[in-house]
Write a protein that holds these residues in place. Sequence first.
Motif, PDB file in Angstrom:
ATOM      1  N   LEU A 289      79.913 -14.695  18.225  1.00  0.00           N
ATOM      2  CA  LEU A 289      79.525 -13.377  17.730  1.00  0.00           C
ATOM      3  C   LEU A 289      80.372 -12.326  18.434  1.00  0.00           C
ATOM      4  CD1 LEU A 289      75.634 -13.851  17.927  1.00  0.00           C
ATOM      5  CD2 LEU A 289      77.115 -14.163  15.920  1.00  0.00           C
TER       6      LEU A 289
ATOM      7  N   ASN B  69      76.221 -10.023   8.301  1.00  0.00           N
ATOM      8  CA  ASN B  69      75.015  -9.919   7.483  1.00  0.00           C
ATOM      9  C   ASN B  69      74.489  -8.496   7.634  1.00  0.00           C
ATOM     10  OD1 ASN B  69      75.140 -12.649   6.791  1.00  0.00           O
ATOM     11  ND2 ASN B  69      74.036 -13.241   8.634  1.00  0.00           N
TER      12      ASN B  69
ATOM     13  N   GLN C 119      69.988 -10.691   8.115  1.00  0.00           N
ATOM     14  CA  GLN C 119      70.291 -10.046   9.395  1.00  0.00           C
ATOM     15  C   GLN C 119      69.001 -10.062  10.210  1.00  0.00           C
ATOM     16  OE1 GLN C 119      71.803  -5.989   9.355  1.00  0.00           O
ATOM     17  NE2 GLN C 119      72.197  -6.013  11.565  1.00  0.00           N
ATOM     18  N   THR C 120      69.069 -10.641  11.406  1.00  0.00           N
ATOM     19  CA  THR C 120      67.879 -10.740  12.253  1.00  0.00           C
ATOM     20  C   THR C 120      68.013  -9.931  13.540  1.00  0.00           C
ATOM     21  OG1 THR C 120      68.711 -12.756  13.299  1.00  0.00           O
ATOM     22  CG2 THR C 120      67.292 -13.045  11.377  1.00  0.00           C
TER      23      THR C 120
ATOM     24  N   HIS D 223      81.133 -21.079  16.877  1.00  0.00           N
ATOM     25  CA  HIS D 223      80.312 -20.015  16.272  1.00  0.00           C
ATOM     26  C   HIS D 223      80.153 -18.933  17.337  1.00  0.00           C
ATOM     27  CE1 HIS D 223      76.527 -18.812  13.751  1.00  0.00           C
ATOM     28  NE2 HIS D 223      77.286 -17.764  14.063  1.00  0.00           N
TER      29      HIS D 223
ATOM     30  N   HIS E 120      77.054  -7.389  14.430  1.00  0.00           N
ATOM     31  CA  HIS E 120      77.740  -8.555  15.010  1.00  0.00           C
ATOM     32  C   HIS E 120      78.529  -9.276  13.932  1.00  0.00           C
ATOM     33  CE1 HIS E 120      73.595  -9.589  13.894  1.00  0.00           C
ATOM     34  NE2 HIS E 120      74.060 -10.770  13.537  1.00  0.00           N
TER      35      HIS E 120
ATOM     36  N   HIS F  25      80.050 -12.618  12.812  1.00  0.00           N
ATOM     37  CA  HIS F  25      80.024 -14.065  13.028  1.00  0.00           C
ATOM     38  C   HIS F  25      81.433 -14.612  12.824  1.00  0.00           C
ATOM     39  CE1 HIS F  25      75.541 -14.771  12.674  1.00  0.00           C
ATOM     40  NE2 HIS F  25      75.602 -13.643  11.999  1.00  0.00           N
TER      41      HIS F  25
ATOM     42  N   ILE G 292      68.860  -6.955  22.476  1.00  0.00           N
ATOM     43  CA  ILE G 292      69.399  -8.131  23.176  1.00  0.00           C
ATOM     44  C   ILE G 292      70.928  -8.096  23.250  1.00  0.00           C
ATOM     45  CG2 ILE G 292      69.415  -9.594  21.103  1.00  0.00           C
ATOM     46  CD1 ILE G 292      68.059 -11.079  24.160  1.00  0.00           C
ATOM     47  N   PHE G 293      71.575  -7.638  22.171  1.00  0.00           N
ATOM     48  CA  PHE G 293      73.045  -7.648  22.175  1.00  0.00           C
ATOM     49  C   PHE G 293      73.611  -6.510  23.037  1.00  0.00           C
ATOM     50  CE2 PHE G 293      73.644 -10.273  18.004  1.00  0.00           C
ATOM     51  CZ  PHE G 293      73.096 -11.376  18.644  1.00  0.00           C
TER      52      PHE G 293
ATOM     53  N   ASP H 141      77.204 -18.037  19.869  1.00  0.00           N
ATOM     54  CA  ASP H 141      75.880 -17.957  19.260  1.00  0.00           C
ATOM     55  C   ASP H 141      74.957 -18.997  19.905  1.00  0.00           C
ATOM     56  OD1 ASP H 141      74.835 -16.794  16.241  1.00  0.00           O
ATOM     57  OD2 ASP H 141      73.705 -18.431  17.162  1.00  0.00           O
ATOM     58  N   LEU H 142      73.708 -18.594  20.097  1.00  0.00           N
ATOM     59  CA  LEU H 142      72.700 -19.472  20.709  1.00  0.00           C
ATOM     60  C   LEU H 142      72.413 -20.690  19.839  1.00  0.00           C
ATOM     61  CD1 LEU H 142      71.109 -19.036  23.339  1.00  0.00           C
ATOM     62  CD2 LEU H 142      69.287 -17.978  21.968  1.00  0.00           C
ATOM     63  N   MET H 143      72.516 -20.536  18.532  1.00  0.00           N
ATOM     64  CA  MET H 143      72.228 -21.644  17.602  1.00  0.00           C
ATOM     65  C   MET H 143      73.429 -21.833  16.677  1.00  0.00           C
ATOM     66  SD  MET H 143      68.246 -20.901  16.640  1.00  0.00           S
ATOM     67  CE  MET H 143      68.232 -22.403  15.653  1.00  0.00           C
TER      68      MET H 143
HETATM   69  P1  5GP Z   1      72.053 -12.554  12.022  1.00  0.00           P
HETATM   70  O1  5GP Z   1      71.065 -13.488  11.350  1.00  0.00           O
HETATM   71  O2  5GP Z   1      71.376 -11.275  12.484  1.00  0.00           O
HETATM   72  O3  5GP Z   1      73.281 -12.299  11.201  1.00  0.00           O
HETATM   73  O4  5GP Z   1      72.591 -13.319  13.292  1.00  0.00           O
HETATM   74  C1  5GP Z   1      71.973 -13.273  14.529  1.00  0.00           C
HETATM   75  C2  5GP Z   1      72.551 -14.411  15.329  1.00  0.00           C
HETATM   76  O5  5GP Z   1      72.287 -14.181  16.682  1.00  0.00           O
HETATM   77  C3  5GP Z   1      71.958 -15.787  14.971  1.00  0.00           C
HETATM   78  O6  5GP Z   1      73.016 -16.652  14.582  1.00  0.00           O
HETATM   79  C4  5GP Z   1      71.266 -16.214  16.255  1.00  0.00           C
HETATM   80  O7  5GP Z   1      71.405 -17.600  16.492  1.00  0.00           O
HETATM   81  C5  5GP Z   1      71.971 -15.395  17.304  1.00  0.00           C
HETATM   82  N1  5GP Z   1      71.163 -15.025  18.450  1.00  0.00           N
HETATM   83  C6  5GP Z   1      69.917 -14.511  18.448  1.00  0.00           C
HETATM   84  N2  5GP Z   1      69.495 -14.238  19.695  1.00  0.00           N
HETATM   85  C7  5GP Z   1      70.523 -14.583  20.514  1.00  0.00           C
HETATM   86  C8  5GP Z   1      70.706 -14.519  21.928  1.00  0.00           C
HETATM   87  O8  5GP Z   1      69.830 -14.108  22.692  1.00  0.00           O
HETATM   88  N3  5GP Z   1      71.901 -14.957  22.415  1.00  0.00           N
HETATM   89  C9  5GP Z   1      72.877 -15.437  21.584  1.00  0.00           C
HETATM   90  N4  5GP Z   1      74.015 -15.845  22.166  1.00  0.00           N
HETATM   91  N5  5GP Z   1      72.746 -15.497  20.253  1.00  0.00           N
HETATM   92  C10 5GP Z   1      71.588 -15.082  19.726  1.00  0.00           C
END
Ligand code: 5GP
Length: 115
Positions: A43, A88, A95-96, A41, A101, A103, A8-9, A33-35
């Motif tokens: 990335l 992360n 890390q998801t 916030h 990335h 933050h 996705i990134f 960030d989406l959330m």
């Molecule tokens: P992680 O948990 O891997 O450190 O952070 C992944 C981040 O990516 C999360 O804060 C999540 O909200 C964000 N994220 C996941 N999918 C997307 C996306 O499709 N677009 C954006 N802008 N952020 C995303």
Amino acid sequence: MSASTDCIFCKIAAGEIPGDIVGETELSVAFRDLMPQAPTHVLVVPRGHHENAAAVAEAAPDTLADMFLLARTVAEQEALEGYRAVFNTGAAAQQTVFHAHLHVIGGRPFTWPPG
Ligand code: 5GP
Ligand code: ZN
């Protein structure tokens, strides 16, 4: 290191899917960030695909430095007094998304340890 077709990134960095982009350089891209966990916030991601921060450091140290400089630029744009910059690494650390990335989080009070 090559772009992963289902990453996705990679797709946001390449402009193949929309992202709320707030800054970019030749080497890295910053988007919201989406959330969001805070008023700001963002990335910051390398344009090339690397799994985590250490992988960027190993393969492309200039890119890692560029990411921190782009983080600073974004913080200036958002008029942040200070900000948290976090990578992360690994699922156990939440890390998801396995495209490195940084933050960049700011605009709210912080406590330590992070919560
Ligand atoms: P992680 O948990 O891997 O450190 O952070 C992944 C981040 O990516 C999360 O804060 C999540 O909200 C964000 N994220 C996941 N999918 C997307 C996306 O499709 N677009 C954006 N802008 N952020 C995303
Ligand atoms: Zn990727």
